[in-house]
Design an enzyme around this catalytic site. Structure first.
Site, PDB file in Angstrom:
ATOM      1  N   SER A   1     -26.211  20.948  -2.348  1.00 17.34           N
ATOM      2  CA  SER A   1     -24.993  20.908  -1.542  1.00 17.34           C
ATOM      3  C   SER A   1     -25.200  19.938  -0.394  1.00 17.34           C
ATOM      4  CB  SER A   1     -24.716  22.303  -0.970  1.00 17.34           C
ATOM      5  OG  SER A   1     -23.764  22.246   0.069  1.00 17.34           O
TER       6      SER A   1
ATOM      7  N   TYR B   1     -27.586  29.590   3.890  1.00 17.70           N
ATOM      8  CA  TYR B   1     -27.244  28.702   2.769  1.00 17.70           C
ATOM      9  C   TYR B   1     -27.780  27.299   3.031  1.00 17.70           C
ATOM     10  CZ  TYR B   1     -24.375  26.606  -0.926  1.00 17.70           C
ATOM     11  OH  TYR B   1     -23.956  25.945  -2.059  1.00 17.70           O
TER      12      TYR B   1
END
Length: 235
Positions: free
Chosen positions: A143, A159
């Site tokens: 990501s 995350y």
């Protein structure tokens, strides 16, 4: 099994981007192994794909459980004797925009267990099948939250840390592996999946296409890179 037929394994393959990757790889002639933690959901996904006459089989893998990964590696080695493509797609997003120091530490621990250690153990268990034939393509679904620049902004701490570590792992393994084995990380963008939510602008189909080319790249292809839509991006 014919040497021309390549075998691919996709974790978290029962929905979202993973399901699309399974479908698209099967369409271009790969033997696909769909891995999912939830056997019921995995078998349901397999049924749908087989209705389209796609060559897909199922393996149960919980990336948080090393024994589950080891058993899958043994089973795949016995059945196929090889693995050409590994797509580490399974991941969790548990944060709800919390800051690292204010969250329950278990959120960070659980996120790292799946998004970082899960991938590490998958690679460690399956790379021998690639080394056996001197060929392999490993793709880590990462990501943009894992880029160094994102560390300058608070929020989504668990995350971000997990994807930051995953990007580092990708680079480290790239310099360790030999022969025609390549490992790269991909940012699929904000995708309308269970994780991304309904307002995300990209479809799983678009995200899968942006990942797929790394599964079929030749010997001259990239190794240790980070990509979005086929273009190299900064770590």
């Amino acid at each position: 099994m014919s040497k021309d037929i390549k075998v691919a394994l996709v974790t978290g393959g029962n929905r979202g981007i993973g399901y699309e990757l399974v479908k698209q790889l099967a369409f271009i002639g790969f033997k696909i192994i769909l891995a999912s933690r939830d056997s019921e959901m995995g078998h349901k996904a397999i049924q749908q794909l087989r209705e389209s006459n796609l060559d897909v089989s199922f393996v149960s893998i919980d990336v948080n459980n090393q024994e589950s990964i080891r058993q899958a590696a043994v089973a795949i080695n016995e059945k196929y004797g090889r693995l050409d493509v590994l797509i580490n797609n399974a991941g969790v997003y548990l944060d709800e925009n919390k800051q690292l120091l204010n969250m329950d530490p278990s959120i960070l621990e659980n996120t790292m267990a799946t998004n970082f250690f899960g991938v590490y153990h998958m690679i460690r268990s399956f790379i021998p099948l690639m080394e056996k034939q001197g060929y392999g393509r490993i793709i880590n679904v990462s990501s943009e939250y894992g880029t160094m620049s994102e560390m300058s902004y608070p929020g989504v701490g668990a995350y971000k840390m997990s994807k930051f570590a995953l990007n580092g792992l990708t680079q480290l393994i790239a310099v360790e592996i030999k022969s025609d084995i390549k490992i790269n990380a991909v940012d699929p963008g904000w995708v309308s999946t269970d994780m991304g939510g309904p307002s995300a602008p990209r479809t799983p189909e678009q995200a899968a296409e942006s990942i797929l080319w790394l599964a079929t790249t030749g010997a001259e292809g990239p190794n240790g890179g980070f990509f979005r839509d086929g273009k190299r991006i900064d770590w």
